[in-house]
Design a protein around this motif. Structure first.
Motif, PDB file in Angstrom:
ATOM      1  N   PRO A 105       8.161   5.675  -2.770  1.00 13.66           N
ATOM      2  CA  PRO A 105       8.680   5.597  -4.375  1.00 13.66           C
ATOM      3  C   PRO A 105       9.616   7.395  -3.726  1.00 13.66           C
ATOM      4  CG  PRO A 105       6.748   4.676  -4.998  1.00 13.66           C
ATOM      5  CD  PRO A 105       6.975   4.327  -3.556  1.00 13.66           C
ATOM      6  N   GLY A 106      10.940   7.440  -3.809  1.00 12.20           N
ATOM      7  CA  GLY A 106      11.493   9.028  -3.698  1.00 12.20           C
ATOM      8  C   GLY A 106      10.702   9.506  -2.027  1.00 12.20           C
ATOM      9  N   ALA A 107      10.509   8.425  -1.370  1.00 16.09           N
ATOM     10  CA  ALA A 107      10.388   9.083   0.337  1.00 16.09           C
ATOM     11  C   ALA A 107      11.978   9.598   1.125  1.00 16.09           C
ATOM     12  CB  ALA A 107       9.579   8.339   1.075  1.00 16.09           C
ATOM     13  N   SER A 108      11.885  10.332   1.829  1.00 21.58           N
ATOM     14  CA  SER A 108      13.421  10.969   2.671  1.00 21.58           C
ATOM     15  C   SER A 108      12.770  10.667   4.049  1.00 21.58           C
ATOM     16  CB  SER A 108      13.848  12.119   1.932  1.00 21.58           C
ATOM     17  OG  SER A 108      13.278  12.797   2.700  1.00 21.58           O
ATOM     18  N   TYR A 109      14.461  10.050   4.935  1.00 19.27           N
ATOM     19  CA  TYR A 109      14.254  10.104   6.029  1.00 19.27           C
ATOM     20  C   TYR A 109      15.046  11.042   6.893  1.00 19.27           C
ATOM     21  CZ  TYR A 109      15.886   7.818  10.340  1.00 19.27           C
ATOM     22  OH  TYR A 109      15.718   8.118  11.695  1.00 19.27           O
ATOM     23  N   LEU A 110      14.414  11.406   8.493  1.00 19.39           N
ATOM     24  CA  LEU A 110      15.596  12.307   9.017  1.00 19.39           C
ATOM     25  C   LEU A 110      14.986  12.209  10.352  1.00 19.39           C
ATOM     26  CD1 LEU A 110      16.733  15.272   8.928  1.00 19.39           C
ATOM     27  CD2 LEU A 110      14.691  16.134   9.438  1.00 19.39           C
ATOM     28  N   THR A 111      16.520  12.502  11.424  1.00 16.34           N
ATOM     29  CA  THR A 111      16.914  11.716  12.633  1.00 16.34           C
ATOM     30  C   THR A 111      16.679  12.737  12.592  1.00 16.34           C
ATOM     31  OG1 THR A 111      17.872   9.640  12.129  1.00 16.34           O
ATOM     32  CG2 THR A 111      18.191  11.227  14.089  1.00 16.34           C
TER      33      THR A 111
ATOM     34  N   ARG B 161       0.968  -1.118   0.034  1.00 14.85           N
ATOM     35  CA  ARG B 161       0.026  -0.079   0.001  1.00 14.85           C
ATOM     36  C   ARG B 161       0.635   1.216  -0.011  1.00 14.85           C
ATOM     37  NH1 ARG B 161      -2.625  -2.252   3.991  1.00 14.85           N
ATOM     38  NH2 ARG B 161      -2.166  -1.451   5.503  1.00 14.85           N
ATOM     39  N   LEU B 162       2.080   1.459   0.616  1.00 17.51           N
ATOM     40  CA  LEU B 162       2.997   2.237   1.097  1.00 17.51           C
ATOM     41  C   LEU B 162       3.928   2.264  -0.580  1.00 17.51           C
ATOM     42  CD1 LEU B 162       4.914   1.076   4.402  1.00 17.51           C
ATOM     43  CD2 LEU B 162       2.437   3.413   3.688  1.00 17.51           C
ATOM     44  N   ALA B 163       3.978   1.643  -1.284  1.00 16.47           N
ATOM     45  CA  ALA B 163       3.968   1.575  -2.844  1.00 16.47           C
ATOM     46  C   ALA B 163       3.155   2.433  -3.626  1.00 16.47           C
ATOM     47  CB  ALA B 163       4.766   0.556  -3.693  1.00 16.47           C
ATOM     48  N   LYS B 164       1.941   2.451  -3.171  1.00 13.75           N
ATOM     49  CA  LYS B 164       1.518   3.392  -3.504  1.00 13.75           C
ATOM     50  C   LYS B 164       1.183   5.111  -3.816  1.00 13.75           C
ATOM     51  CE  LYS B 164      -1.874  -0.041  -4.267  1.00 13.75           C
ATOM     52  NZ  LYS B 164      -3.451  -0.953  -3.942  1.00 13.75           N
ATOM     53  N   ILE B 165       1.954   5.383  -2.809  1.00 16.55           N
ATOM     54  CA  ILE B 165       1.785   6.442  -2.266  1.00 16.55           C
ATOM     55  C   ILE B 165       2.805   7.726  -3.768  1.00 16.55           C
ATOM     56  CG2 ILE B 165       2.834   8.285  -0.811  1.00 16.55           C
ATOM     57  CD1 ILE B 165       1.845   6.351   1.551  1.00 16.55           C
ATOM     58  N   GLY B 166       2.890   8.423  -3.996  1.00 15.32           N
ATOM     59  CA  GLY B 166       3.136   9.578  -5.037  1.00 15.32           C
ATOM     60  C   GLY B 166       3.074  10.219  -5.128  1.00 15.32           C
ATOM     61  N   VAL B 167       3.160  11.139  -3.635  1.00 15.60           N
ATOM     62  CA  VAL B 167       3.353  12.736  -3.459  1.00 15.60           C
ATOM     63  C   VAL B 167       4.718  12.887  -2.639  1.00 15.60           C
ATOM     64  CG1 VAL B 167       0.764  12.861  -3.470  1.00 15.60           C
ATOM     65  CG2 VAL B 167       2.503  12.778  -0.815  1.00 15.60           C
ATOM     66  N   PRO B 168       5.179  13.174  -2.159  1.00 14.60           N
ATOM     67  CA  PRO B 168       6.402  13.829  -1.650  1.00 14.60           C
ATOM     68  C   PRO B 168       6.195  13.763   0.064  1.00 14.60           C
ATOM     69  CG  PRO B 168       6.166  15.511  -3.180  1.00 14.60           C
ATOM     70  CD  PRO B 168       5.635  15.261  -2.993  1.00 14.60           C
ATOM     71  N   THR B 169       7.210  12.926   0.027  1.00 12.08           N
ATOM     72  CA  THR B 169       7.035  12.533   1.256  1.00 12.08           C
ATOM     73  C   THR B 169       8.015  12.303   2.424  1.00 12.08           C
ATOM     74  OG1 THR B 169       5.398  11.227   0.538  1.00 12.08           O
ATOM     75  CG2 THR B 169       5.735  10.132   2.377  1.00 12.08           C
ATOM     76  N   LEU B 170       7.873  13.073   3.302  1.00 12.97           N
ATOM     77  CA  LEU B 170       9.260  12.789   4.358  1.00 12.97           C
ATOM     78  C   LEU B 170       9.042  11.825   5.739  1.00 12.97           C
ATOM     79  CD1 LEU B 170      11.983  14.243   5.458  1.00 12.97           C
ATOM     80  CD2 LEU B 170      10.448  16.311   6.690  1.00 12.97           C
ATOM     81  N   THR B 171       9.492  11.258   6.316  1.00  8.49           N
ATOM     82  CA  THR B 171       9.188  10.121   7.232  1.00  8.49           C
ATOM     83  C   THR B 171      10.721  10.615   8.780  1.00  8.49           C
ATOM     84  OG1 THR B 171      10.886   8.022   7.113  1.00  8.49           O
ATOM     85  CG2 THR B 171       8.437   8.285   6.193  1.00  8.49           C
ATOM     86  N   MET B 172      10.547  10.777   9.219  1.00 12.59           N
ATOM     87  CA  MET B 172      11.277  10.593  10.727  1.00 12.59           C
ATOM     88  C   MET B 172      11.036  10.159  12.078  1.00 12.59           C
ATOM     89  SD  MET B 172      10.487  15.098  10.798  1.00 12.59           S
ATOM     90  CE  MET B 172       8.607  14.717  10.535  1.00 12.59           C
ATOM     91  N   ALA B 173      12.123  10.252  12.778  1.00 15.28           N
ATOM     92  CA  ALA B 173      12.073   8.989  14.192  1.00 15.28           C
ATOM     93  C   ALA B 173      12.564  10.080  14.850  1.00 15.28           C
ATOM     94  CB  ALA B 173      12.673   8.346  14.160  1.00 15.28           C
ATOM     95  N   GLY B 174      12.823   9.782  16.316  1.00 17.95           N
ATOM     96  CA  GLY B 174      13.616  10.503  16.749  1.00 17.95           C
ATOM     97  C   GLY B 174      15.396  10.026  17.476  1.00 17.95           C
ATOM     98  N   GLY B 175      16.540  10.823  17.582  1.00 22.36           N
ATOM     99  CA  GLY B 175      17.719  10.331  17.971  1.00 22.36           C
ATOM    100  C   GLY B 175      17.640  10.138  19.350  1.00 22.36           C
ATOM    101  N   ALA B 176      16.611   9.750  20.558  1.00 21.57           N
ATOM    102  CA  ALA B 176      16.887   8.871  21.691  1.00 21.57           C
ATOM    103  C   ALA B 176      15.524   8.453  21.313  1.00 21.57           C
ATOM    104  CB  ALA B 176      16.758  10.633  22.913  1.00 21.57           C
ATOM    105  N   SER B 177      15.053   7.848  21.323  1.00 21.75           N
ATOM    106  CA  SER B 177      13.551   6.920  20.139  1.00 21.75           C
ATOM    107  C   SER B 177      14.195   5.540  20.624  1.00 21.75           C
ATOM    108  CB  SER B 177      13.088   7.084  19.474  1.00 21.75           C
ATOM    109  OG  SER B 177      11.767   8.591  19.628  1.00 21.75           O
ATOM    110  N   PRO B 178      13.134   4.626  20.960  1.00 24.17           N
ATOM    111  CA  PRO B 178      14.513   3.187  21.070  1.00 24.17           C
ATOM    112  C   PRO B 178      14.718   2.447  19.324  1.00 24.17           C
ATOM    113  CG  PRO B 178      12.275   3.551  22.641  1.00 24.17           C
ATOM    114  CD  PRO B 178      12.769   5.047  21.853  1.00 24.17           C
ATOM    115  N   ALA B 179      15.080   1.889  19.390  1.00 24.81           N
ATOM    116  CA  ALA B 179      15.567   1.646  18.223  1.00 24.81           C
ATOM    117  C   ALA B 179      14.497   1.532  16.977  1.00 24.81           C
ATOM    118  CB  ALA B 179      17.042   0.400  18.249  1.00 24.81           C
ATOM    119  N   TRP B 180      13.805   0.728  17.671  1.00 26.90           N
ATOM    120  CA  TRP B 180      12.180  -0.012  16.425  1.00 26.90           C
ATOM    121  C   TRP B 180      12.174   1.354  15.489  1.00 26.90           C
ATOM    122  CZ3 TRP B 180       7.101   0.136  16.943  1.00 26.90           C
ATOM    123  CH2 TRP B 180       6.431   0.899  18.080  1.00 26.90           C
TER     124      TRP B 180
END
Length: 267
Positions: free
Chosen positions: A237-243, A205-224
């Motif tokens: 497709p084309g998404a980016s990740y940021l800590t 389902r996530l592969a169907k997303i076609g808009v600019p996407t940013l995912t984030m997580a905290g640097g002090a969060s548990p690894a999962w």
């Protein structure tokens, strides 16, 4: 912001959804996760509002919103978002925290008119980095809610669905914040439905997303949490990740940490 009377928009099933907006510029709807209503994302809205029109709302069953549904279904919450986007002018960006992020992902994958999509610590479980909820947890939470055993519903959700250590939940239960959590216990089945009982990453389902996407997580969060956020970015497709350095799952209490990442992305 949250002391004023909200505006109301009707969802597809007639449920009144309460929302407030502030600022000027392109609209972005902020979506809280479990134990959140529009008050808990208001500080982030105020941080972003000089540069965007920030919209906060009570997910159905919370705050000033109603709930006309007989069962807890993700589709109803997606219809709520569709109504909010229409009220915001027909297109909007979305930011979702925790299960609110999963709701934002699902809504975008289903084709709602979303401009840009940002999510923080969507609670999928990848690579076995945390225990999965015990079998039957979702059903037991619903049963506790139906019987008005709200404290037990909250405790079970926290220990099994979120994997909070029992000792930490004991401390939460003794804190002044506990009544607020209990007050939202009846909405927990929505969060379980949004996340899925097994918290599996829906890569197809996530592969169907076609808009600019940013995912984030905290640097002090548990690894999962960062592992899941990176997996979400890898599936879109084309998404980016940021800590987000120094932050954990409680980042909504420190909205300034999200200000620059979000405004840079939304611009």
């Amino acid at each position: 912001m949250t002391t004023t009377s909200p505006q109301i928009v009707a969802s597809a099933d007639g449920t009144p959804i309460a929302y407030e907006s502030m600022g000027d510029g392109p609209p972005v709807i902020l979506i809280g996760g479990a134990f959140n209503d529009r008050t808990t994302v208001a500080a982030l809205a105020a941080t972003l509002a000089p540069h965007v029109t920030a919209v906060v709302y009570d997910r159905r069953g919370r705050g000033d919103s109603g709930d006309n549904a007989d069962t807890f279904a993700v589709e109803r919450e997606i219809e709520d978002l569709a109504a909010l986007i229409a009220a915001a002018g027909g297109r909007a960006s979305l930011f979702g925290h925790s299960s609110g992020g999963i709701l934002a992902l699902e809504a975008t994958a289903q084709g709602l008119p979303v401009e840009r999509l940002a999510v923080y610590e969507t609670p999928f479980v990848v690579d076995g980095l945390r225990p999965l909820p015990a079998e039957g947890t979702a059903e037991q939470i619903r049963a506790f809610v139906a019987k008005e055993r709200r404290d037990e519903a909250v405790r079970l959700f926290l220990t099994e669905q979120v994997a909070v250590p029992a000792g930490m939940v004991d401390g939460m239960q003794a804190s002044p914040a506990w009544p607020f959590l209990v007050g939202l216990a009846h909405t927990l089945p929505y969060d379980v439905a949004v996340c899925g009982a097994d918290l599996a990453l829906p890569a197809d389902r996530l592969a169907k997303i076609g808009v600019p996407t940013l995912t984030m997580a905290g640097g002090a969060s548990p690894a999962w949490f960062p592992a899941a956020a990176q997996a979400v970015a890898g599936a879109i497709p084309g998404a980016s990740y940021l800590t987000v350095a120094g932050q954990d799952h409680g980042v909504l209490h420190n909205p300034d940490a999200l200000r620059e990442p979000l405004l840079t992305f939304l611009r």
